[in-house]
Write an enzyme that holds these catalytic residues in place. Structure first.
Site, short mmCIF file in Angstrom:
data_model
loop_
_atom_site.label_atom_id
_atom_site.label_comp_id
_atom_site.label_asym_id
_atom_site.label_seq_id
_atom_site.Cartn_x
_atom_site.Cartn_y
_atom_site.Cartn_z
N SER A 33 0.83 -1.21 0.00
CA SER A 33 0.00 0.00 0.00
C SER A 33 0.86 1.25 0.00
O SER A 33 1.74 1.41 0.83
CB SER A 33 -0.86 0.04 1.27
N HIS A 52 -2.90 0.89 -4.37
CA HIS A 52 -2.17 -0.13 -5.12
C HIS A 52 -2.28 0.16 -6.61
O HIS A 52 -3.27 0.72 -7.07
CB HIS A 52 -2.75 -1.53 -4.84
N HIS A 107 -5.37 -9.08 -1.29
CA HIS A 107 -5.26 -9.51 0.10
C HIS A 107 -6.33 -10.55 0.39
O HIS A 107 -7.40 -10.54 -0.23
CB HIS A 107 -5.48 -8.33 1.05
N TYR A 120 -8.35 -10.46 2.75
CA TYR A 120 -9.59 -9.83 3.20
C TYR A 120 -10.47 -9.34 2.04
O TYR A 120 -11.62 -9.00 2.23
CB TYR A 120 -9.31 -8.68 4.18
N GLU A 121 -9.92 -9.29 0.83
CA GLU A 121 -10.72 -8.83 -0.30
C GLU A 121 -11.72 -9.88 -0.77
O GLU A 121 -12.81 -9.55 -1.24
CB GLU A 121 -9.82 -8.44 -1.47
N ALA A 153 2.90 -2.06 3.97
CA ALA A 153 2.70 -1.03 4.99
C ALA A 153 2.30 -1.76 6.27
O ALA A 153 1.56 -2.74 6.21
CB ALA A 153 1.61 -0.07 4.56
N MET A 169 -1.57 -6.79 7.07
CA MET A 169 -2.63 -7.63 6.52
C MET A 169 -2.21 -8.38 5.26
O MET A 169 -3.05 -8.76 4.44
CB MET A 169 -3.86 -6.76 6.22
N SER A 170 -0.92 -8.59 5.08
CA SER A 170 -0.47 -9.19 3.82
C SER A 170 0.82 -9.99 4.05
O SER A 170 1.11 -10.42 5.15
CB SER A 170 -0.22 -8.09 2.78
N ASN A 183 2.18 3.67 10.94
CA ASN A 183 1.53 4.08 12.19
C ASN A 183 2.03 3.20 13.33
O ASN A 183 2.53 2.10 13.09
CB ASN A 183 0.00 3.93 12.09
N HIS A 186 -7.05 3.76 6.78
CA HIS A 186 -6.38 3.50 5.49
C HIS A 186 -5.85 4.80 4.86
O HIS A 186 -4.78 4.80 4.25
CB HIS A 186 -7.34 2.77 4.55
N1 HPA Z 1 -2.38 -2.92 11.34
C1 HPA Z 1 -2.56 -3.73 10.28
N2 HPA Z 1 -2.21 -3.40 9.06
C2 HPA Z 1 -1.64 -2.20 8.88
C3 HPA Z 1 -1.44 -1.31 9.93
C4 HPA Z 1 -1.84 -1.69 11.24
O1 HPA Z 1 -1.70 -0.95 12.22
N3 HPA Z 1 -0.86 -0.20 9.40
C5 HPA Z 1 -0.73 -0.42 8.07
N4 HPA Z 1 -1.20 -1.64 7.75
#
Ligand code: HPA
Length: 266
Positions: free
Chosen positions: A29, A59, A81, A83-84, A111, A206-207, A230, A242
């Site tokens: 991302s 993306h 992903h 989750y998609e 990310a 998440m990947s 973050n 996001h």
């Molecule tokens: N958690 C999960 N996936 C992420 C995060 C997070 O804090 N930041 C960027 N992708």
């Protein structure tokens, strides 16, 4: 590998030339612009039958084969992903195509949220290992004995050493740490982050984990790099959403680009 992957690899070779790329890259991302730095042929996923739609904003769903810093590379400028669509093997065909093109090693980027105070937003982290916190696996349903993939040293020590050396040469701090895969698409709760900390995770996202498993299944050497967008839930007052991920990714992405360019220059 699969007939479909061989056919797609032939299509890619017809457009981009037959020489095997020395390195594959999957962009996470907010990191998609790196695909545009490659001097070569760009093929949208839509033109590659069976490739995922990779509909997450931030993306750039295209395969780019060409030259970056004098090295032939194949860049997957977007990922699907779990989750998609509920498919942990969503990236299997793209990885099979890289394999069919003769790609020997792969750098997977993402990310991520940081669980470590000394790894603030804007940091880059080299994955030393991962925790599959989802319990899912992209090889469920694979019928052959090849599904029993060893995951010791899954994150290739040699490729990691080259990435570390490149970061050092660029003067960029790139600590190593453990990445935990959380299915998403909701972010984690603070209690889940505390649990992950106790389990030994340094970053969460998440990947990546399914792609590392698939890469090892296919025999590709693989290493991963996280861009911290973050602090993970409960660790700071910073926003977790996001839009924030997309806004903060460029800080670490600039570092990642320098590390990759340096490694490719050799
Ligand atoms: N958690 C999960 N996936 C992420 C995060 C997070 O804090 N930041 C960027 N992708």
């Amino acid at each position: 590998m699969s007939r479909k992957a061989d056919d797609l690899a032939a299509l890619v070779r017809a457009q981009a030339g037959a020489e095997a790329p020395a390195l594959g890259l999957i962009l996470g991302s907010g990191l998609g612009h790196l695909a545009d730095a490659v001097d070569g042929v760009s093929i949208p996923y839509d033109a590659l039958d069976g490739f995922p739609h990779a509909g997450v904003s931030g993306h750039a769903p295209k395969l780019v084969v060409g030259t970056l810093e004098g090295t032939r590379v194949a860049v997957l400028g977007g990922r699907a992903h779990y989750y998609e669509n509920g498919r942990p093997d969503a990236m299997r065909l793209p990885l099979e195509v890289l394999h069919a093109l003769g790609v020997p090693e792969l750098v997977v980027t993402n990310a991520a949220g940081s669980l470590r105070e000394d790894m603030p937003t804007g940091s880059v982290m080299l994955l030393s290992d991962h925790i599959n916190f989802s319990g899912l696996n992209p090889l469920i349903g694979e019928p052959t004995d090849a599904r029993f993939v060893p995951m010791t040293d899954a994150h290739d020590p040699g490729l990691r050493a080259r990435l570390r050396a490149a970061a050092e040469a660029e003067g960029i701090a790139m600590p190593e740490g453990v990445y935990a895969w959380y299915s998403g698409p909701s972010f984690e709760t603070p209690a889940e982050i505390r649990a992950l900390r106790t389990l030994g995770a340094d970053a969460v996202g998440m990947s990546t984990v399914p792609e590392v498993i698939l890469a090892r299944f296919l025999g590709l050497r693989v290493a991963g790099v996280s861009v911290v967008t973050n602090m993970a839930a409960g660790l700071s007052a910073e926003a977790i959403c996001h839009d924030h991920t997309k806004a903060m990714a460029p800080v670490g992405a600039a570092k990642l680009e320098r590390v990759l360019r340096r490694m490719l220059r050799g």
